[in-house]
Design a protein around this motif. Structure first.
Motif, PDB file in Angstrom:
ATOM      1  N   ALA A  30       1.087  -0.914  -0.194  1.00 16.85           N
ATOM      2  CA  ALA A  30      -0.160  -0.432   0.065  1.00 16.85           C
ATOM      3  C   ALA A  30       0.862   0.999  -0.187  1.00 16.85           C
ATOM      4  CB  ALA A  30      -0.627  -0.067   1.021  1.00 16.85           C
ATOM      5  N   LEU A  31       1.748   1.101   0.628  1.00 20.82           N
ATOM      6  CA  LEU A  31       2.966   2.231   0.791  1.00 20.82           C
ATOM      7  C   LEU A  31       3.701   2.975  -0.669  1.00 20.82           C
ATOM      8  CD1 LEU A  31       4.551   4.247   2.360  1.00 20.82           C
ATOM      9  CD2 LEU A  31       6.036   2.790   3.369  1.00 20.82           C
ATOM     10  N   PHE A  32       4.217   1.705  -1.281  1.00 21.29           N
ATOM     11  CA  PHE A  32       4.347   1.452  -2.142  1.00 21.29           C
ATOM     12  C   PHE A  32       4.399   2.260  -3.651  1.00 21.29           C
ATOM     13  CE2 PHE A  32       6.530  -0.430  -6.185  1.00 21.29           C
ATOM     14  CZ  PHE A  32       7.607  -0.147  -6.136  1.00 21.29           C
ATOM     15  N   TYR A  33       2.900   1.483  -3.137  1.00 19.28           N
ATOM     16  CA  TYR A  33       1.667   1.716  -4.628  1.00 19.28           C
ATOM     17  C   TYR A  33       1.899   3.511  -4.276  1.00 19.28           C
ATOM     18  CZ  TYR A  33      -2.802   1.836  -7.589  1.00 19.28           C
ATOM     19  OH  TYR A  33      -3.874   2.661  -7.997  1.00 19.28           O
ATOM     20  N   GLY A  34       1.541   4.329  -3.141  1.00 19.33           N
ATOM     21  CA  GLY A  34       0.825   5.346  -2.595  1.00 19.33           C
ATOM     22  C   GLY A  34       2.538   6.347  -3.463  1.00 19.33           C
ATOM     23  N   THR A  35       3.406   5.587  -3.399  1.00 19.11           N
ATOM     24  CA  THR A  35       4.362   6.073  -3.261  1.00 19.11           C
ATOM     25  C   THR A  35       4.762   6.330  -5.324  1.00 19.11           C
ATOM     26  OG1 THR A  35       6.843   4.559  -3.659  1.00 19.11           O
ATOM     27  CG2 THR A  35       5.904   5.673  -1.363  1.00 19.11           C
TER      28      THR A  35
END
Length: 282
Positions: free
Chosen positions: A17-22
């Motif tokens: 989820a964090l990587f998707y956001g970045t």
């Protein structure tokens, strides 16, 4: 999107989820606040049995949380190498939903980002009770739920399901428009017919939404309900090859009822579709 809150339990899903956001906001200068919430039931590393923790153990859990957050920030910084992004760790004790609510206010958060399922054994976040609980707790902040460990693909087709009763103003759909502009995505508005025709309020909201979308590639589709809304939405998503699914949340109303329908609980149907929940601010 200047401030984004990402809840993590250090699972692969949470990191996804964090990587998707970045990647989704790679062109935007923003700060990611990475929040880990713990309590007396959080398992301590190297502790054999999951008993309630005493004060000293809670301090150790907090220390482990802070160390894990620093490692996580080091990893995401190396993996993304984006000078536009800043990462700030937040370690908090207590209830997840309440801590998310307090953090959104304290740091003026523009978006909450959550993964679908973590290693803590919590119930499914995506289309599950925790998503509804978090959404009901947070009244003025959009939530983006990332299902499982999907590969990032810039959304090109975004479905916006609406009843033309709430959530059609510019203030409501601003996060949706921001994502569409970032990715050059088309917005596909879908309305399920429940009455013979739109009433006066719905006609007004339809025109308002149409005006908001005039500078974006978009279309409007009306579908009959037939058996249940969840099935109709699923068919629309499949037919349009939708990359991101968006709705406005209304407590004890359309969204919550929809999420309780059996077909929606089969999250494998939506395994590759992020779900954007917009708050109703009207």
């Amino acid at each position: 999107m200047k401030s984004i809150l990402v809840a993590t339990d250090f699972s692969n899903d949470a990191y996804c989820a964090l990587f998707y956001g970045t990647k989704l906001f790679k062109e935007t200068s923003c700060t990611f606040y990475i929040l880990n919430v713990y309590d007396e039931l959080t398992p301590l590393k190297n502790k054999r049995a999951p008993f309630l923790s005493n004060k000293n153990e809670l301090e150790e859990i907090e220390a482990q949380s802070n160390i894990a957050l620093e490692k996580l920030i080091h990893k995401i910084t190396l993996d993304t190498e984006n000078p536009n992004h800043k990462f700030i760790p937040l370690s908090k004790e207590g209830n997840l939903s309440k801590n998310i609510k307090n953090t959104t206010k304290a740091y003026d958060i523009d978006l909450v980002l959550i993964g679908s399922k973590g290693e803590t054994g919590a119930k499914e976040l995506f289309f599950g009770s925790n998503t509804i609980q978090i959404t009901n707790t947070i009244s003025n902040c959009p939530i983006l739920a990332i299902p499982k460990q999907i590969e990032y693909t810039a959304p090109k087709e975004i479905a916006f399901v609406t009843d033309y009763k709430q959530g059609c103003s510019l203030s409501n759909i601003a996060p949706l428009l921001f994502i569409a502009k970032q990715t050059n995505a088309a917005i596909r508005v879908m309305h399920i017919i429940e009455e013979a025709s739109l009433d006066a309020e719905q006609e007004l909201k339809y025109k308002l939404l149409e005006n908001c979308l005039k500078e974006y590639q978009h279309s409007f589709t009306t579908m009959k309900e037939f058996s249940d809304k969840a099935k109709v939405i699923h068919e629309f998503i499949a037919a349009r090859e939708i990359d991101l699914f968006c709705m406005v949340h209304q407590k004890r109303n359309f969204l919550e009822k929809l999420l309780r329908e059996p077909v929606i609980k089969d999250v494998s149907m939506y395994a590759n579709i992020p779900f954007l929940i917009l708050p109703s601010m009207e």
